[in-house]
Design an enzyme around this catalytic site. Structure first.
Site, PDB file in Angstrom:
ATOM      1  N   GLU A  25       2.671   4.699   8.062  1.00 44.96           N
ATOM      2  CA  GLU A  25       1.440   4.759   7.285  1.00 44.96           C
ATOM      3  C   GLU A  25       1.037   6.217   7.113  1.00 44.96           C
ATOM      4  O   GLU A  25       1.232   7.041   8.003  1.00 44.96           O
ATOM      5  CB  GLU A  25       0.296   3.991   7.979  1.00 44.96           C
ATOM      6  CG  GLU A  25       0.420   2.491   7.850  1.00 44.96           C
ATOM      7  CD  GLU A  25      -0.899   1.746   8.114  1.00 44.96           C
ATOM      8  OE1 GLU A  25      -1.982   2.367   8.156  1.00 44.96           O
ATOM      9  OE2 GLU A  25      -0.829   0.518   8.291  1.00 44.96           O
ATOM     10  N   HIS A  79      -5.317   5.303   2.823  1.00 43.17           N
ATOM     11  CA  HIS A  79      -4.161   5.149   3.697  1.00 43.17           C
ATOM     12  C   HIS A  79      -3.207   4.161   3.049  1.00 43.17           C
ATOM     13  O   HIS A  79      -3.548   3.517   2.055  1.00 43.17           O
ATOM     14  CB  HIS A  79      -4.545   4.752   5.125  1.00 43.17           C
ATOM     15  CG  HIS A  79      -5.011   3.347   5.307  1.00 43.17           C
ATOM     16  ND1 HIS A  79      -6.273   2.928   4.972  1.00 43.17           N
ATOM     17  CD2 HIS A  79      -4.374   2.247   5.801  1.00 43.17           C
ATOM     18  CE1 HIS A  79      -6.399   1.641   5.268  1.00 43.17           C
ATOM     19  NE2 HIS A  79      -5.268   1.195   5.769  1.00 43.17           N
ATOM     20  N   HIS A  81      -0.152   1.054   3.170  1.00 48.16           N
ATOM     21  CA  HIS A  81       0.437  -0.124   3.809  1.00 48.16           C
ATOM     22  C   HIS A  81       1.867  -0.215   3.262  1.00 48.16           C
ATOM     23  O   HIS A  81       2.093  -0.875   2.250  1.00 48.16           O
ATOM     24  CB  HIS A  81      -0.354  -1.394   3.461  1.00 48.16           C
ATOM     25  CG  HIS A  81      -1.679  -1.504   4.142  1.00 48.16           C
ATOM     26  ND1 HIS A  81      -2.584  -2.500   3.843  1.00 48.16           N
ATOM     27  CD2 HIS A  81      -2.244  -0.759   5.118  1.00 48.16           C
ATOM     28  CE1 HIS A  81      -3.663  -2.360   4.609  1.00 48.16           C
ATOM     29  NE2 HIS A  81      -3.490  -1.303   5.382  1.00 48.16           N
ATOM     30  N   ASP A  92      -8.305  -2.485   9.742  1.00 48.28           N
ATOM     31  CA  ASP A  92      -9.083  -1.641   8.833  1.00 48.28           C
ATOM     32  C   ASP A  92     -10.560  -2.014   8.896  1.00 48.28           C
ATOM     33  O   ASP A  92     -11.436  -1.146   8.901  1.00 48.28           O
ATOM     34  CB  ASP A  92      -8.600  -1.799   7.384  1.00 48.28           C
ATOM     35  CG  ASP A  92      -7.180  -1.310   7.191  1.00 48.28           C
ATOM     36  OD1 ASP A  92      -6.752  -0.421   7.941  1.00 48.28           O
ATOM     37  OD2 ASP A  92      -6.510  -1.831   6.278  1.00 48.28           O
TER      38      ASP A  92
HETATM   39 ZN   LIG Z   1      -4.794  -0.513   6.665  1.00 47.01          ZN
END
Ligand SMILES: [Zn+2]
Length: 132
Positions: A25, A79, A81, A92
């Site tokens: 990530e 961010h 995935h 999250d």
């Molecule tokens: Zn996430």
């Protein structure tokens, strides 16, 4: 917030960054005014994990200080995935600490797609991303 506006260049820059970090990530901060992004900060994912991110605290602090001294606001956190899902994860939601738009880049069928979310008190709603 109903929408977040990004330029095509900012969008491309984030995709290039999250792609370069995959399968881990990737994360970063978005600074700007109101609902418009002016500056994208890439931040090292200290967790170095394919399923979660922890921002490097020094880089995060430096970026927040820069934002403050340039009279901008933190307007978003992005961010990735790398293996989905295309929505916010339970982590999250649990770790959302800022009243900003959370932008998630999910890789689906080898294509990165971005979606925005507002997360507050354990619930989330979608925020439209305007790419201009
Ligand atoms: Zn996430």
């Amino acid at each position: 917030m109903q929408s977040l506006t990004l330029t095509k260049e900012q969008h491309q820059k984030m995709i290039a960054y999250v792609d370069s970090q995959a399968p881990l990530e990737a994360c970063g901060l978005l600074a700007g005014h109101d609902s418009k992004v002016e500056t994208v900060f890439e931040v090292t994912n200290q967790a170095q994990s394919p399923v979660r991110f922890v921002m490097d605290p020094i880089e995060q602090l430096n970026a927040l200080e820069w934002i403050d001294s340039n009279d901008m606001d933190l307007v978003g956190i992005f961010h990735s995935h790398p293996t989905g899902p295309e929505t916010v994860s339970p982590t999250d939601i649990a770790e959302a600490a800022y009243a900003v738009v959370y932008v998630i880049f999910a890789r689906v069928d080898n294509t990165w797609r971005a979606r925005g979310f507002w997360i507050k008190d354990g619930v989330y709603s979608e925020v439209a991303l305007q790419i201009i």
